[in-house]
Structure formats: C-alpha cells, structure tokens
Design an enzyme around this catalytic site. Structure first.
Site, PDB file in Angstrom:
ATOM      1  N   ASP A 101      34.391  39.523  46.083  1.00 18.47           N
ATOM      2  CA  ASP A 101      34.968  40.432  45.091  1.00 18.47           C
ATOM      3  C   ASP A 101      36.486  40.245  45.133  1.00 18.47           C
ATOM      4  O   ASP A 101      37.126  40.598  46.123  1.00 18.47           O
ATOM      5  CB  ASP A 101      34.580  41.856  45.506  1.00 18.47           C
ATOM      6  CG  ASP A 101      34.637  42.851  44.373  1.00 18.47           C
ATOM      7  OD1 ASP A 101      35.490  42.685  43.485  1.00 18.47           O
ATOM      8  OD2 ASP A 101      33.838  43.806  44.395  1.00 18.47           O
ATOM      9  N   ASP A 203      37.364  41.787  39.741  1.00 20.29           N
ATOM     10  CA  ASP A 203      37.605  43.210  39.514  1.00 20.29           C
ATOM     11  C   ASP A 203      38.532  43.393  38.309  1.00 20.29           C
ATOM     12  O   ASP A 203      39.594  42.768  38.242  1.00 20.29           O
ATOM     13  CB  ASP A 203      38.250  43.770  40.799  1.00 20.29           C
ATOM     14  CG  ASP A 203      38.359  45.272  40.812  1.00 20.29           C
ATOM     15  OD1 ASP A 203      37.320  45.931  40.966  1.00 20.29           O
ATOM     16  OD2 ASP A 203      39.486  45.779  40.670  1.00 20.29           O
ATOM     17  N   GLU A 262      34.215  41.975  35.874  1.00 18.47           N
ATOM     18  CA  GLU A 262      34.028  43.403  35.615  1.00 18.47           C
ATOM     19  C   GLU A 262      34.898  43.779  34.429  1.00 18.47           C
ATOM     20  O   GLU A 262      36.122  43.835  34.539  1.00 18.47           O
ATOM     21  CB  GLU A 262      34.417  44.259  36.820  1.00 18.47           C
ATOM     22  CG  GLU A 262      34.115  45.726  36.565  1.00 18.47           C
ATOM     23  CD  GLU A 262      35.013  46.708  37.312  1.00 18.47           C
ATOM     24  OE1 GLU A 262      34.673  47.897  37.372  1.00 18.47           O
ATOM     25  OE2 GLU A 262      36.067  46.299  37.836  1.00 18.47           O
ATOM     26  N   HIS A 322      28.783  50.619  42.933  1.00 21.41           N
ATOM     27  CA  HIS A 322      29.534  51.458  43.866  1.00 21.41           C
ATOM     28  C   HIS A 322      30.464  52.447  43.168  1.00 21.41           C
ATOM     29  O   HIS A 322      31.211  53.154  43.843  1.00 21.41           O
ATOM     30  CB  HIS A 322      30.347  50.552  44.798  1.00 21.41           C
ATOM     31  CG  HIS A 322      31.421  49.804  44.055  1.00 21.41           C
ATOM     32  ND1 HIS A 322      31.119  48.815  43.132  1.00 21.41           N
ATOM     33  CD2 HIS A 322      32.756  49.919  44.050  1.00 21.41           C
ATOM     34  CE1 HIS A 322      32.238  48.354  42.607  1.00 21.41           C
ATOM     35  NE2 HIS A 322      33.252  49.001  43.146  1.00 21.41           N
ATOM     36  N   ASP A 323      30.472  52.481  41.850  1.00 20.06           N
ATOM     37  CA  ASP A 323      31.377  53.370  41.120  1.00 20.06           C
ATOM     38  C   ASP A 323      30.657  54.502  40.395  1.00 20.06           C
ATOM     39  O   ASP A 323      31.320  55.339  39.787  1.00 20.06           O
ATOM     40  CB  ASP A 323      32.170  52.562  40.071  1.00 20.06           C
ATOM     41  CG  ASP A 323      33.218  51.656  40.699  1.00 20.06           C
ATOM     42  OD1 ASP A 323      33.753  52.018  41.763  1.00 20.06           O
ATOM     43  OD2 ASP A 323      33.499  50.588  40.126  1.00 20.06           O
TER      44      ASP A 323
END
Ligand code: GLC
Length: 534
Positions: A101, A203, A262, A322-323
C-alpha cells in the site's frame, strides 16, 4: 474447465490484511510480519491468490500507517526488512502474490523531508510540499478543506506560510510537480519492485496533483465544510494521466506487476477514467460499501460499473475494507450468517477481481468502541455522530483462547466479544460455517472459467428480492441466483433456459434444488450456483 492463461490479478482473489490486527508474534499487542508469515498456510488453504498489506512503513500512527515517515523501510514494530523478505518468499512459495500500500499523496509530518521543508523557504526541501503565503490581510490561502474536518491549511510560523493537507494536519501533501519529489516517489516503486513485490495499491492517487494556481473551489450544498464545495481544483487534475503512464512503464519492466488505485471521492465513471491499458490495471469503485441490502441496488451498481469501464479494462469488487463498517455489520442479522453467504456468493461470482478483507471469511463484525477506547482521530473529532474507523479494524479471531489467539499480550484494539464462538478454529470444524462456504466458493471460482472471465448477463430486471445472472464463456454457462429475502422466491427460467439441463455446483442450503416446470425455487436467504449440463 482448467484454463491455461491464469493471470493472478485478473483471475485471482485479493485479500486485504490490516497488519496491526492480523497476528501478533511477539506479544506487543500489535500484529506483525512474522505473525502473518506464520498464517500463510491458512490463507493458502482458504484459496486466495494475493495479499494486499495495508502500510507497513515506519509511521507515528496518527493515521495508523497512512502517515508514512520512511517509504524505504519497515516499521520495526512490524519486523525487519529480513522479515519482509521472508514473508514475500514464503508467500510466493505458496503461489500467493504480495501487494504493498503506497501512500504517496502525503507523508507524515515526521518524515525528514517535511522536517526540513518546514524550517525555511530556502532549504533543499523547501518546495517539496504545498506551501503558500497567507491571503492578503491574513488567513489561509484559499477555501480548500480537509476531508477529515476543518481547514485544509495549517500555518507554519518558521516559514510564515501555510501548507496544505487533504487529511490530518500531520499528513502534509507532497508537491508532485517538483521534479525531485517525482523522482524520489517513483524510486519507491523501483525499490520495492526490486525486492520482489508483485503490485501496489495506490492510496488516494487522484489527489496527487492540485491546480497550480490554487483557486477557491466553487460552493455547493452539503453538511460539512468539505462537502460544501465542488472538488474541482484540489483533485483529479489532468497531470495525473502522464504520471500514471510513467508508473505503468516502471511496472511493465517486470513481469505481471500490478497497480490498483484507490479513487478518492469515487464514482464508477471517475474510477473508470484511470483504469486502462497503459494506465492503472484497476481502480476501486466503492458503491457496494454503501449499498443497502437490496438486489436492485447491487444490480445497478454492477451495471453502472460495467458500463463505465472500457471493454479492455477490468472491474474490481469490494464489500469491506479498513475505512468502512464491515459487510457483516451492515448486512448480518445478529449472529446469523445466512445473508453473508449470499453476499459472498455475489462477490465471488461477479465479472471482476474480488477483494476480501481479513476476517470477512468468518463473518467478523465491527467492535463497538467506547469514547475512551477510540484510536482513530476522526472518531474523536466527530463523536458521537461518527465513531471513526476502529470498529472494522479489530484483531483477527483465530480461536477461543484469550484475545482470540491474536496476541499473548494486550491487543491494541479490543477483540470482539463474540470471538469465543466466532473464530477460525470453530468454523474450520463446522461443515456449514461461513469459512467453509468461502473456501468452497474460492475453489469453484478457480475451477470454472466462466466464473472468472465469462460475460455477466442479468436475468432479473429491477429485482425486489431475487438477483439472478448468467456467467458465460466459450466453455461454460453458469447460473447464479441470490435470494435477498428471508422468504422463498421463484425465478421464472423462461423457455430457453428451461429447456436446458442444469446441475447444482453449490447452494447455501443442504440440498440444492434444480429448476422444475420452468421455475427455480429458492428458499429464504438461499444462494445457488448451477452449471449447464453438456
Ligand atoms: C485512504 C486510506 C485511509 C487513509 C487515507 C489517507 O483513504 O484508505 O485509511 O486515512 O487514505 O491516507
């Protein structure tokens, strides 16, 4: 039907690990790389093809790894570079690829680049971040806001200037227009590629560039300051396209490397723009994460995404990350997993790369955090209206020993109290568990080429309870039917499909039914997959 041209990121399934919550090998309460390595057999047995690790770089943890203080090292709490190399080698030995990531829109304010940059207007790093003078008469340079709340600008007295941060003020945005910054960040790709990494998750990549003149964003209606403006000048600038082409060239110098982006403030159309040969291999659209448990909403999301993407690009699908609250929290009823099996069937039978989130396979629910337990700063800021993202980041539930077998120490976030019955060990032993259902689905996807690459053809239109579709390639026709309701429902097969002979591949209920008299009957919350018999 075995296929000879298996391409891991297209035909495989990607599993996201939030490293601090997966497996702790040294008792400090934080997951680590040796912990993950020790669990690779579990992941291989589950049947996934690649692991995406949320950030493992040194970080002061304001945003739990998404504030990076060194892109070319491993946070010692997760292990050493040797531990990382061992993890990659062991994953590869099992046929599992590794995706890192990369958080390249911003660094931590503790990164040495920013520490230098903030000191003065004329040091070698002075222009590495987005510095602007105050507005005439004082105050921030423009109206840009932070998505995490408040203004996007923070004043630095040493320079008498403001710097921009899209996220926390401890996450200053980098100046991608500076040639040295661009080179340093492209070197990050090269460094990890050389170490054998197979791909990257980028990201918020579409935030890298901002308009060079920093104009005010025009207003619009919304709840928070950030939502009350149109994000025209602070994201999605045209300079992103040549940069993606350059990143792609770096990746393409190695065999079968991959990048998934993302998309910040994503829509299917926006996510599709960046996903093409020569650009990113894939991007995320997050519509599923916000979709209510209604078949017509899922169908519309799938059709929007399929329509937005070019013929030569490939979709991704994600139910949890994870968000956001986990799918099990959004769709599960108490501890019942019936709907989660339907959701799993959907995710793993669509035309596109499925992304799973650790613990999804055992139906982990979000933990409830009290105000004093909150770790995520946005949870502290917006409590009690929004409790932040800790809920979906709780420790993996391995067994019924203390702290669910995640750690021998004190876990950094509480373990869900349901761990005594909801854990990997218990579900391994239960033939009807969600875990064993996921394993079967993953195997089916691997064995059936139509499930991987076949066309997606809906059989229901504006469905209220039942979603049904065909997946077809030159070898196979597969029918997937998902009952979103708890009552029985019938699918009218129509003349053409009724005339064919079908054999069940799997059902969430014990005895799969086959179509009879022109109808396929599904029991409440049942998902079935049928294959056309030759
Ligand atoms: C992405 C990450 C999120 C992080 C943010 C800032 O949205 O998924 O966890 O807080 O970027 O890096």
């Amino acid at each position: 039907m075995p296929s000879t041209d298996f391409l891991w990121w297209r035909d495989g399934v990607i599993y996201q690990i939030y490293p601090r919550s997966f497996a702790d090998s040294n008792g400090d309460g934080l997951g680590d790389l040796p912990g993950i390595t020790a669990r690779l057999d579990y992941l291989a047995d589950l049947g996934i093809d690649a692991i995406w690790l949320s950030p493992i770089f040194p970080s002061p943890d304001v945003d739990f790894g998404y504030d990076v203080a060194d892109y070319l090292a491993i946070d010692p709490r997760f292990g050493s570079l040797e531990d990382f190399d061992r993890f990659v080698a062991e994953a590869h030995r099992r046929g599992i690829r590794v995706i890192l990531d990369l958080v390249l829109n911003h660094t931590s304010d503790q990164h040495p680049w920013f520490q230098e940059s903030r000191k003065s207007r004329d040091n070698p790093y002075a222009d590495w971040y987005l510095w602007r003078d105050p507005r005439p008469g004082g105050g921030p340079p423009n109206n840009w806001a932070s998505v995490f709340g408040g203004k996007g600008w923070e004043y630095e007295p040493q320079r008498g200037q403001y710097y921009f941060h899209m996220f926390y003020k401890e996450q200053p945005d980098l100046n991608w227009r500076h040639p040295a910054v661009r080179e340093a960040l492209l070197d990050v790709f090269r460094f990890w590629l050389e170490r054998g990494v197979d791909g990257f998750r980028l990201d918020v990549f579409n935030v890298y560039f901002k308009h060079p003149d920093f104009p005010d964003n025009p207003p619009r209606l919304g709840l928070r300051a950030f939502d009350r403006q149109q994000h025209i000048y602070d994201i999605d600038q045209p300079e992103m396209f040549p940069l993606l082409r350059e990143i792609r060239q770096i990746l393409d110098a190695y065999p079968e490397r991959y990048a998934v982006g993302e998309t910040f403030l994503s829509t299917p159309q926006k996510a599709a723009r960046y996903c093409a040969p020569g650009l990113l291999h894939a991007t995320f659209d997050f519509t599923f994460l916000h979709s209510p448990w209604r078949p017509e909403r899922f169908l519309r999301a799938i059709q929007d995404w399929e329509q937005a993407l070019r013929d030569d690009s490939w979709p991704t699908y994600v139910l949890s990350n994870h968000d956001n609250p986990r799918a099990a929290t959004r769709y599960g009823r108490g501890e019942d997993d019936a709907r989660l099996k339907v959701a799993a069937t959907l995710l793993l039978t669509l035309r596109g790369t499925p992304f799973m989130y650790y613990g999804e396979e055992i139906g982990m629910r979000d933990i409830r955090v009290s105000r004093s337990e909150i770790k995520d700063p946005i949870g502290k800021r917006y409590w009690p209206f929004y409790k932040g993202r800790d809920g979906c980041r709780s420790p993996m539930q391995w067994d019924d020993s203390p702290h669910a077998g995640f750690t021998l120490g004190h876990p950094w976030l509480p373990v869900h109290p349901n761990y005594r019955h909801r854990n990997v060990e218990a579900q391994r032993r239960d033939a009807h568990s969600l875990l064993n259902y996921y394993r079967s689905l993953l195997r089916l996807r691997k064995e059936n080429s139509a499930l991987r690459r076949g066309l997606f053809q809906p059989l229901t239109f504006e469905p209220r309870r039942l979603l049904a579709y065909l997946r077809q390639d030159e070898h196979q026709t597969i029918l997937v039917a998902l009952n979103f309701s708890s009552r029985p429902v019938r699918l009218a097969m129509g003349r053409t499909l009724s005339a064919l002979r079908w054999r069940p591949l799997i059902s969430t209920k014990d005895e799969p039914l086959i179509p009879r008299d022109g109808f396929l009957t599904l029991r409440g919350n049942e998902a079935v997959i049928l294959e056309r018999e030759a």
